[in-house]
Every structure is written in C-alpha cells, then in structure tokens.
Design a protein around this motif. Sequence first.
Motif, PDB file in Angstrom:
ATOM      1  N   SER A 171      31.507 -16.721  14.505  1.00 43.64           N
ATOM      2  CA  SER A 171      32.215 -17.107  13.284  1.00 43.64           C
ATOM      3  C   SER A 171      31.389 -18.067  12.441  1.00 43.64           C
ATOM      4  O   SER A 171      31.669 -18.236  11.245  1.00 43.64           O
ATOM      5  N   TYR A 172      30.365 -18.695  13.031  1.00 44.29           N
ATOM      6  CA  TYR A 172      29.493 -19.583  12.263  1.00 44.29           C
ATOM      7  C   TYR A 172      28.708 -18.812  11.195  1.00 44.29           C
ATOM      8  O   TYR A 172      28.241 -19.404  10.224  1.00 44.29           O
TER       9      TYR A 172
ATOM     10  N   TYR B 212      26.911 -28.338  14.773  1.00 44.59           N
ATOM     11  CA  TYR B 212      25.466 -28.335  14.558  1.00 44.59           C
ATOM     12  C   TYR B 212      24.926 -29.765  14.555  1.00 44.59           C
ATOM     13  O   TYR B 212      25.672 -30.732  14.330  1.00 44.59           O
ATOM     14  N   LYS B 213      23.631 -29.889  14.771  1.00 44.64           N
ATOM     15  CA  LYS B 213      22.942 -31.178  14.676  1.00 44.64           C
ATOM     16  C   LYS B 213      21.608 -30.982  13.955  1.00 44.64           C
ATOM     17  O   LYS B 213      21.062 -29.876  13.907  1.00 44.64           O
ATOM     18  N   LYS B 214      21.071 -32.070  13.397  1.00 40.90           N
ATOM     19  CA  LYS B 214      19.799 -32.002  12.697  1.00 40.90           C
ATOM     20  C   LYS B 214      18.669 -31.652  13.651  1.00 40.90           C
ATOM     21  O   LYS B 214      18.651 -32.094  14.797  1.00 40.90           O
ATOM     22  N   ILE B 215      17.738 -30.838  13.151  1.00 37.41           N
ATOM     23  CA  ILE B 215      16.487 -30.598  13.870  1.00 37.41           C
ATOM     24  C   ILE B 215      15.491 -31.640  13.364  1.00 37.41           C
ATOM     25  O   ILE B 215      15.128 -31.634  12.184  1.00 37.41           O
ATOM     26  N   LYS B 216      15.092 -32.527  14.210  1.00 43.37           N
ATOM     27  CA  LYS B 216      14.231 -33.635  13.793  1.00 43.37           C
ATOM     28  C   LYS B 216      12.760 -33.227  13.759  1.00 43.37           C
ATOM     29  O   LYS B 216      12.324 -32.347  14.489  1.00 43.37           O
ATOM     30  N   LYS B 217      12.027 -33.875  12.890  1.00 40.71           N
ATOM     31  CA  LYS B 217      10.564 -33.775  12.822  1.00 40.71           C
ATOM     32  C   LYS B 217      10.056 -32.389  12.436  1.00 40.71           C
ATOM     33  O   LYS B 217       8.922 -32.034  12.756  1.00 40.71           O
ATOM     34  N   ILE B 218      10.880 -31.590  11.793  1.00 43.18           N
ATOM     35  CA  ILE B 218      10.405 -30.313  11.253  1.00 43.18           C
ATOM     36  C   ILE B 218      10.534 -30.362   9.739  1.00 43.18           C
ATOM     37  O   ILE B 218      11.637 -30.307   9.183  1.00 43.18           O
ATOM     38  N   ILE B 219       9.395 -30.522   9.065  1.00 39.55           N
ATOM     39  CA  ILE B 219       9.350 -30.499   7.609  1.00 39.55           C
ATOM     40  C   ILE B 219       8.467 -29.324   7.205  1.00 39.55           C
ATOM     41  O   ILE B 219       7.300 -29.263   7.589  1.00 39.55           O
ATOM     42  N   PRO B 220       9.006 -28.357   6.476  1.00 38.62           N
ATOM     43  CA  PRO B 220       8.196 -27.198   6.059  1.00 38.62           C
ATOM     44  C   PRO B 220       6.939 -27.643   5.311  1.00 38.62           C
ATOM     45  O   PRO B 220       6.985 -28.510   4.444  1.00 38.62           O
ATOM     46  N   LEU B 221       5.821 -27.027   5.665  1.00 40.95           N
ATOM     47  CA  LEU B 221       4.524 -27.435   5.149  1.00 40.95           C
ATOM     48  C   LEU B 221       4.114 -26.623   3.925  1.00 40.95           C
ATOM     49  O   LEU B 221       4.341 -25.410   3.865  1.00 40.95           O
ATOM     50  N   VAL B 222       3.467 -27.307   2.975  1.00 38.43           N
ATOM     51  CA  VAL B 222       2.836 -26.630   1.846  1.00 38.43           C
ATOM     52  C   VAL B 222       1.747 -25.700   2.380  1.00 38.43           C
ATOM     53  O   VAL B 222       1.055 -26.019   3.347  1.00 38.43           O
ATOM     54  N   GLY B 223       1.620 -24.526   1.752  1.00 38.15           N
ATOM     55  CA  GLY B 223       0.596 -23.586   2.193  1.00 38.15           C
ATOM     56  C   GLY B 223       1.004 -22.740   3.375  1.00 38.15           C
ATOM     57  O   GLY B 223       0.183 -22.017   3.945  1.00 38.15           O
ATOM     58  N   HIS B 224       2.272 -22.795   3.752  1.00 37.63           N
ATOM     59  CA  HIS B 224       2.796 -22.001   4.865  1.00 37.63           C
ATOM     60  C   HIS B 224       4.056 -21.255   4.427  1.00 37.63           C
ATOM     61  O   HIS B 224       4.819 -21.749   3.591  1.00 37.63           O
TER      62      HIS B 224
ATOM     63  N   LEU C 103      13.322 -29.158   2.672  1.00 40.78           N
ATOM     64  CA  LEU C 103      14.469 -28.611   3.405  1.00 40.78           C
ATOM     65  C   LEU C 103      14.696 -29.376   4.701  1.00 40.78           C
ATOM     66  O   LEU C 103      13.755 -29.775   5.384  1.00 40.78           O
ATOM     67  N   GLN C 104      15.983 -29.541   5.044  1.00 38.03           N
ATOM     68  CA  GLN C 104      16.399 -30.071   6.344  1.00 38.03           C
ATOM     69  C   GLN C 104      17.054 -28.927   7.112  1.00 38.03           C
ATOM     70  O   GLN C 104      17.881 -28.192   6.567  1.00 38.03           O
ATOM     71  N   PHE C 105      16.673 -28.772   8.382  1.00 37.07           N
ATOM     72  CA  PHE C 105      17.238 -27.715   9.218  1.00 37.07           C
ATOM     73  C   PHE C 105      18.185 -28.294  10.273  1.00 37.07           C
ATOM     74  O   PHE C 105      18.056 -29.449  10.679  1.00 37.07           O
ATOM     75  N   TYR C 106      19.121 -27.427  10.719  1.00 36.41           N
ATOM     76  CA  TYR C 106      20.109 -27.799  11.733  1.00 36.41           C
ATOM     77  C   TYR C 106      20.199 -26.681  12.767  1.00 36.41           C
ATOM     78  O   TYR C 106      19.984 -25.501  12.446  1.00 36.41           O
ATOM     79  N   GLU C 107      20.545 -27.059  13.997  1.00 36.31           N
ATOM     80  CA  GLU C 107      20.672 -26.082  15.083  1.00 36.31           C
ATOM     81  C   GLU C 107      22.020 -26.237  15.776  1.00 36.31           C
ATOM     82  O   GLU C 107      22.639 -27.311  15.715  1.00 36.31           O
ATOM     83  N   PRO C 108      22.503 -25.185  16.460  1.00 36.39           N
ATOM     84  CA  PRO C 108      23.769 -25.297  17.196  1.00 36.39           C
ATOM     85  C   PRO C 108      23.659 -26.353  18.300  1.00 36.39           C
ATOM     86  O   PRO C 108      22.626 -26.484  18.949  1.00 36.39           O
ATOM     87  N   ILE C 109      24.726 -27.112  18.491  1.00 38.59           N
ATOM     88  CA  ILE C 109      24.719 -28.167  19.514  1.00 38.59           C
ATOM     89  C   ILE C 109      24.836 -27.576  20.911  1.00 38.59           C
ATOM     90  O   ILE C 109      24.046 -27.883  21.805  1.00 38.59           O
TER      91      ILE C 109
ATOM     92  N   ASP D 194      15.585 -18.085  11.278  1.00 40.06           N
ATOM     93  CA  ASP D 194      16.760 -17.245  11.479  1.00 40.06           C
ATOM     94  C   ASP D 194      17.942 -17.835  10.719  1.00 40.06           C
ATOM     95  O   ASP D 194      18.036 -19.047  10.520  1.00 40.06           O
ATOM     96  N   TYR D 195      18.870 -16.984  10.297  1.00 39.80           N
ATOM     97  CA  TYR D 195      20.048 -17.465   9.588  1.00 39.80           C
ATOM     98  C   TYR D 195      20.867 -18.456  10.413  1.00 39.80           C
ATOM     99  O   TYR D 195      21.657 -19.231   9.864  1.00 39.80           O
ATOM    100  N   ALA D 196      20.717 -18.423  11.733  1.00 44.19           N
ATOM    101  CA  ALA D 196      21.446 -19.373  12.576  1.00 44.19           C
ATOM    102  C   ALA D 196      20.918 -20.793  12.420  1.00 44.19           C
ATOM    103  O   ALA D 196      21.592 -21.750  12.822  1.00 44.19           O
ATOM    104  N   ALA D 197      19.718 -20.956  11.849  1.00 45.31           N
ATOM    105  CA  ALA D 197      19.191 -22.283  11.531  1.00 45.31           C
ATOM    106  C   ALA D 197      19.706 -22.674  10.145  1.00 45.31           C
ATOM    107  O   ALA D 197      19.133 -22.297   9.130  1.00 45.31           O
ATOM    108  N   ILE D 198      20.801 -23.382  10.122  1.00 45.93           N
ATOM    109  CA  ILE D 198      21.391 -23.826   8.861  1.00 45.93           C
ATOM    110  C   ILE D 198      20.437 -24.814   8.185  1.00 45.93           C
ATOM    111  O   ILE D 198      19.693 -25.532   8.853  1.00 45.93           O
TER     112      ILE D 198
END
Length: 299
Positions: A183-184, A201-213, A171-177, A218-222
């Motif tokens: 309305s989002y 929105y912009k990409k959240i860098k360096k967050i890759i969901p980990l196996v075993g976690h 998964l790739q996550f994004y956050e509000p700029i 939040d829904y605001a994190a697209i």
Amino acid sequence: MSLKKRYNRINLITKQWKLKKTHSLITRYKIDPKFFNEFKFYIKLYISKALNIDFNINDKIFIKNIDKARNNRLNITPNGAIVPKREFHLEYNLVLRSWCELVRQISKKKPKLLKLFRITPNIRIKFGKELNDNKNRELSTSHPHSDAWVEGPWGMNCYIPFFGDTKNNNLQFYEPINEFNESYMAISPSYKKMQWVMDYYKKIKKIIPLVGHVNLSDYAAIHNTFRNPNCGTRVSIDTTLFVGNYKPHKDRLKEYTDKIPNIGLNHFVDSGQYEKDKPADKVSTYSHYTSKVLKLIKF
C-alpha cells in the motif's frame, strides 16, 4: 513481498550495466566527463531560450542569470520544470538527443534489461527559494514522495544534478523502517495525502546524489527536494525508466517507447505548442505536462 524483488533488480542492473550500488534501493552510473559537459552545454542552451536569458559557459554566472529571470514563468511550471515550446524546438531536441545517447551508454552491456524508455525527461530548475505557487501544491516534489503514487509501483527514477548549489539543494532519500507494505506504492492524486507512509520510513543518511552521475533509484526509495537555509539554485534532470515486465499508469504510457529512439537523427520531438498558446491541459492528474500535445515524429 516485492521489496526483495526490488533489491534484486537493483543488484541485477548494477551487475549487468556495471554500475556502483550506493544502497540496496539505489545505484549510479558515472557519466563520461566529455559527454557530461556536452550535455550540460545543450541544457544551458535550452534554458537560455526558455527563460530568454544570456548564455554563459561559466556555471556561476549562468545561475545568476537564471535567478534574475525567476519571475519569467512563461515556460516554467510551479515545480520548476521547463516546458518545451516550438520557439526552441531545436534546443529541446538537442537535449533529448543527449538523453537518448546517455541511456544507450548506461544500458549498452545488457540493453534488453531496459523495457520502457521515457522520452520526456524533466529539465528542472530548483530555485534556492521555493516558487510561491508550488508551496501548497498537492504534487509538489518538496513533499516526500514516490513516483509510484502517480506512475504505478514498478518504475525506477533517474536523477542527474548538473550544476548549481547541489550541496545544499538536492534530493533526500528515505527507506522502509521494517516491513514493506504494498500500500506504500498505491496510486494517489496527491503527495500530501500519502504522507502517512512516512510513518514507516526513515532518512537514508550520507547519500547525496553526485554531479556527473545518473542516480538510479527504485520507487520504494521515497525522496524529496531538500533545501538547506540560504541555499542557491540547482539545475537537474529527473525522469523514469522501466526495467522488467512492468508498465506505468495508463495515462503515462504515451511518454514511453520500447526502444530508445534516434532523436536528432531519424526522430524529432514536436512539443505541439507555441509560447503564445494557452498552456495545454494535462490528460489527467497522473499524466505529464506534455502528454496532450507532444509528438514523436519519425522521418
């Protein structure tokens, strides 16, 4: 603005449930390794029955078996979710028993924070190459999306990568700029039609969901499924839960309980359909693929 409330809610569950916050909208729980391996065993058993493939304890061999059955779509949705059927009831309930126990473990230090528990997690296969019938779907999870668009604004995502090429297929996550507009998080029957939100929105860098976690966001994190070139297949669970006095879209309420049931002990989930049956229609665009037929039975 609700963004501050969302930040505070992540902080609250991180503190009360002893999680590890990785972003202002994302936190995670490390699963006990023994329990994780048991859970993975049941997921493999479930997949082997649904795809009619050989079970193998070795992850790489099992992924190869999955890939060979790519064209067996009897029990697989275009989005890669495995639809439960009565032919493999037992295996499905073993997965749900583990899911219930896992959420108990996560929330045990402050169980009252969990207001609604979803009994229909998606056990999902994301093939290295997208399934053709998913490429142009309005609700393909390869489009950046928020579950708010089909569930209402206040849920939280739970995502657990189990095995496969989770480095290149995840998964790739994004956050509000800047400012966050309500309305989002509006209801929409189409992820495609909500792509205008990505301008804010912009990409959240360096967050890759980990196996075993368990990765809670939040829904605001697209988010969306990303695939690097030549990636392999990944198996994961994704679902939702509600913290706080909020409710999902009315067409999804049936999927939730206010307490975690004891599936496998005094509850049993009946998928309500056989493999030979015509696939059950969804209640609406916003509902789950099991919503019309699945039943929670109390012994």
